[in-house]
Design a protein around this motif. Sequence first.
Motif, PDB file in Angstrom:
ATOM      1  N   HIS A  47       1.021  -1.131   0.078  1.00 53.86           N
ATOM      2  CA  HIS A  47      -0.038   0.054   0.133  1.00 53.86           C
ATOM      3  C   HIS A  47       0.748   1.209   0.076  1.00 53.86           C
ATOM      4  CE1 HIS A  47      -2.203   3.199   2.105  1.00 53.86           C
ATOM      5  NE2 HIS A  47      -3.328   2.855   1.056  1.00 53.86           N
ATOM      6  N   GLY A  63       1.988   1.995  -3.557  1.00 56.43           N
ATOM      7  CA  GLY A  63       1.147   2.228  -4.327  1.00 56.43           C
ATOM      8  C   GLY A  63       0.367   3.571  -4.096  1.00 56.43           C
ATOM      9  N   GLY A  77      -0.476   2.724  -9.688  1.00 59.40           N
ATOM     10  CA  GLY A  77      -0.611   2.822  -8.289  1.00 59.40           C
ATOM     11  C   GLY A  77      -1.929   2.415  -8.127  1.00 59.40           C
ATOM     12  N   SER A 123      -2.433  -1.418  -7.881  1.00 62.12           N
ATOM     13  CA  SER A 123      -1.915  -2.022  -6.632  1.00 62.12           C
ATOM     14  C   SER A 123      -2.857  -1.704  -5.678  1.00 62.12           C
ATOM     15  CB  SER A 123      -0.497  -1.218  -6.291  1.00 62.12           C
ATOM     16  OG  SER A 123       0.083  -2.004  -5.299  1.00 62.12           O
ATOM     17  N   ALA A 135       0.425  -5.467  -9.955  1.00 63.12           N
ATOM     18  CA  ALA A 135       1.059  -4.718  -9.094  1.00 63.12           C
ATOM     19  C   ALA A 135       1.211  -5.441  -7.941  1.00 63.12           C
ATOM     20  CB  ALA A 135       0.369  -3.503  -8.981  1.00 63.12           C
ATOM     21  N   THR A 158       6.495  -0.449  -7.318  1.00 61.38           N
ATOM     22  CA  THR A 158       4.967  -1.139  -7.363  1.00 61.38           C
ATOM     23  C   THR A 158       4.998  -2.364  -8.292  1.00 61.38           C
ATOM     24  OG1 THR A 158       4.348   1.141  -6.834  1.00 61.38           O
ATOM     25  CG2 THR A 158       2.717  -0.583  -7.252  1.00 61.38           C
TER      26      THR A 158
END
Lengths: 491, 236, 141, 491
Positions: free
Chosen positions: D339, D342, D382, D385, D392, D468
Amino acid sequence: MSQHLPVLIVVVPLLLAPLAALVGNWKAAWIVAAAASWWAFGVSIALVRRVLAEGTISYEIGGWAAPYGIEYRIDLVSAFVAMIVATIGAVAIIYARTSVRAEVSEDRGALFYSAFILCFTGLLGISVTGDVFNIFVFLEVSSLSAYALIAMGQDRRALTAAYQYLIMGSVGATFIVIGIGLMYSMTGTLNIADLAERLPAVADNRTIPVAFTFLTVGITLKLALFPLHLWLPNAYTYAPSAVTAFIASTATKVAVYLLLRFFFTVFGAEFSFEQMQLDKVLMPLALVAIVTMSLVAIYQDNVKRLLAYSSVAQIGYMVLGISFASVLGVTAGILHLFNHALMKGALFMAMGCVMYRVGSVRLERMKGLGKKMPWTMAAFVGGGLSLIGVPFTVGFVSKWYLVQAALERGMWPVAAVVMFGSLLAVIYVWKVVEVAYFQEADPDDDIREAPLGLLIPTWALVIASFYFGIDATTTADIATRAAEVLLGVGP
Amino acid sequence: MIEFVDVALLVLLAITGVTIIRLRNLFAAVMMAGIYSLLSAALFVVMDAVDVAFTEAAVGAGISTVLMLGTLALVGHQEKKPRRPAIVPLFVVLVTGGILVYGTSQMPPFGHADNPIHQHVAPYYLEESEHDIEIPNVVTSVLSSYRGYDTMGETAVVFTAMVGVLLLLARGPLPRRVLLGGEWRTVRPGTTREELRAEAAHALDADGSDGDGSGGTTPGSPGSEDIVGEQGGKHG
Amino acid sequence: MDDLVVLRVGTKILIPFILLFALYVQFHGDYGPGGGFQAGVIFAAAYVLYALVFGIGNALRVMPAKVVYACGAVGVMIFVGTGFVTMGLGGVFLDYNVLAHEPSHGQHYGIIAVELGVLVTVFGVMVAIFYAFAGRRRLDP
Amino acid sequence: MTPGVLIATAMLLPVAGAFALLFWDKKPNVREAVTLITGAATFWHVYQLLPLVRSGLRPRLDLFEVLPGVQLAFEVEPLGMVFALVASFLWPITSLYAIGYMRGHHEENQTRFFFFFAVAIAGALGVAFSANLFTLFAFYEVLTLCTFPLVTHHQTEEAKKAGRIYLGILLTTSIGFQLLAIIWTWVLAGTVDFTDGGILAGTASAGVLSAILVLYVFGVGKAAVMPFHRWLPAAMVAPTPVSALLHAVAVVKAGVFTVLKVAVYVFGIDLLATLSATPWLAWVAATTIILGSLVAMTKDNLKARLAYSTISQLSYIVLGAMLANEWGIIGGGMHIAMHAFGKITLFFAAGAVMVAAHERNISQMHGLGRRMPITFGAFFIGALSIIGLPPAGGSWSKWFLGMGTLEAGQVGLLAVLMVSSLLGLYYLLEVPVKAFFFKPPADAHHAEGIHEAPMPMVIAMVVTATATLGLFLYPDLVFELMAMVIPGGAQ
């Protein structure tokens, strides 16, 4: 020489107080006062060290054996409280040189310093003596001088504040002396150790519980425990800055010491808490003090008054600790004596800096001070963080022990109230921070940073409040051992 | 007989006390306070506490009456009527009195030889004082020697009182007597500087502050600016 | 009060006796009731009486305010100083025994010294307070 | 360098850098070079700890006793290693980005900004390396206090209000609940050290332990579990780099990290699984996941949408901890890293749009994709992900979390994860879709001059987006570390 230290901590300042009045000009009087304070500071450190190493020290004044003459009896609690008073006195006197000159007229300077030493001496005398009547005598010395010192504030309301304090304080003193008299009538002795020995035999007689009641009420008046705190906010608000810083950090602390001394040593924990059910009274009062006085503090516009109400709340923390009547609780109370002295001293001194430059400590006059007086306001933030109880400050240490004591007794709602009090502290501290840092200053003001004579003592206390928050082992150890002495457990 | 004197004195004390409370004329109240002190001095004599009686007579009836009169000279003779009846103080007084009566009800009877105060410490004073200190008045030996340290503290209290009063009341440097033009006058040292400061004080007073402290800090002291006893020399 | 001749003459006659009585109370304290405190008060009372009748101005000539204030301070120093002397002589604080070869003589000296301290302080303080009150307003006849 | 020195240097470097850049207040280039160099050096030191941890060692640094029995001590264990690596790797990159952003946006008080930024990183590393609850709490508060000036950076009325909420919620929860829980732990267990398998087992009844667990989860306000999430959207008034690094990585991850750490090392998974509060708290987290996503959908302001997305995603990690099984912990720990990369990419992109196109609202971004392809490309990666789609990194952590729910037998929670991903699909992909495929509005005459943001920002974005993707291909490192957290190892 060194065997006389117990008495020298008191009598040297007592000799210097009239000298300060005699020398006449304020500069010389200040030197005398500084000598007295620093002497006592040095001796107090020596005493703490000696008590830690050798145990309780006894000094029989006049050479008369204990119950017949007056005995100075210094255990760890006495030595620790004396050290608090002496430390704050030593810092405050440095601060006073600049601050008092700005706030008190020069021709009163000598008398002012004389009264300052007397107040200081009285407080020291209370903490080291082993005789209840002697406590009363020195209580009078410190109280009378405190009234006069408070009345020296620039604001005319200082006079009424001092008068209010005088009335309440005198009632308190009268109650204390009635209590002492009643105890004497039942035991024939005034010596604390002797009293402790003789009281249990007569504890069932009505006189003793009544004596206990009078003493408790009298001391809590001096202590400004809610709801007997009414004199405190005005007195702290209108007194000269140096006086506020000194008295706020010491006078109520010594009153807490008296509470400890009478509850635990003279009457004994069993009588105080089991027979008299003292905790049933003290704990609710302390909790109410913590919450309501913090709430009241939030609504103050005068920062000195805000801090004064915060003091009443903080006294609640100390009394709360005592009301647990456990080693942890009393440790928390004793620790907070020291810790609160450091942080409140720093905060009031920071306000004295503001007073010096701005001439007022009302919130609306403090706009933009974060930029104009960065060191002063940083000191305020430092003290404020401690009041909140952020880690690495002394306030955290106190809270740590206090909450622990509550949880140990299984009283988690009490612990929650303590935490709630911290949160209220966040609000009132932040209120000041916001005004100082987020509001634009009046561009016409040419306010500068306070002089070094004020900043150095202020920062000395701020740094101390961080130092003893980062390394609390020494103070916590002393406080724990002192609590063990009071409760009669441990070595 | 002694009981009669006791009762009579106590009744008189009570009457005097109530009278003081009721009186609105402060001058009369001060006089009554003097009487009160004399009565209590008499009571102390009856109780064989001659030293205490002596002190009470000298201080309570003597000096403090003069001082109170001095105060009255500044603040006037009439007490303002309280705005509302003092219920709370009355309550506090009643409760305190009640507790005191309750608390003393089981106290050992006055003057009884078996009392704790006659069993512990005090006998030592009575027996040993003659040999330790060799003066007949045990009170003096207790006050000055056995518990001399307390007396020292009391002396400090008295001194503190002076410091406090002077801080509050004394204006500026101490007055001095000087011979001016063949006449004795009481002036302050450095009067010219004082005048300068008075101006500064005046400016400051506009801000509500007390200036150099020479302004009348006590309410109701009109015309207190003039110097002590200017014409006093006439009698010299 | 120029015309109050009786008062003035009466006062003049009384004052020496009051002073003498004060001294008696001071020095007879060992044998009967009395001591430094009472003596100081009586001394002060005599002085205040003088000031009331003859005016503060004259009282100030007899004893300037500065001297009176100093009395208040010096008395305490005498008392505390006695304690220091006993410490210097090897005793504890206020242990009068060491003041002379014979302990009881030492006690006598000590008591005389501290009672003198009390007398001086009480006299000084009482008169100082009176001056302070009187100084607020003209009390002269 | 010995491991202890490495730990100390890693934490001191940012502080030293912070003070160093105060010297070059007037020379922005030097100042920023200092920031970058310190950042790189810090990461290098943290990275050197990695082999030690991977070999099964726990580098340790004991400083001193703060309170009797409570030390200021650091110990690097695998979970802390993950957090420290992520934070210290992203710091120099964010600094690079911030340089472009702050200059491009003509922000004021840049020195103060970089100063507190660096101190905040030191605080985050302190949290990551802490060896006991006290140390963790202390640095947790340091992090709170030193990010406050960053949140209120603009010193506007709005910033002030946001600052109040920020500080209010974070201090209330931490002092009111977390500290209480810590002291309670200390009272029960007699220690606050993080220990494999937990310290609380068998010390009190399940009810009391459940209460403590609730206090911990809600007391860690930084984990933003509803209803204590309001500070996070409020903090979005800060400059975007602050939002990116602190409010997507350092601060919030410090929160969920604390929850994980408490779950694993204070309670221990075995104890956790038996407590009645655990599934209940898992559902609180699940509710936060759904509500956070739903609120995010309603936000047109891109940063606000990302903030609510963060709230939602953080609760994945809390949920992982509350599943109280190895897959939940592994998934939660991996999600910290996934996280972080991302979300920081998303914030970088949002900030780039603000600097380049001065647009904050999604509805105004139609067609911008063609002018800023790299920015929106990075945003797309991003977003994948965060949603948990290949290729991702986020897909891995979600996978393990899903396995955790199944192992816990909570099919309902699996459904929550699915639904949330679907919602994420909508609210995150809406942005690149609108930017690439929608026509710019007719009145968008400003669109002509728009091109990619300044080079440092673009570089930063590309790096994080690549990372990522890389984490999808090479998740082994994070997985391996997290597996070491589980007693006895996973698989």
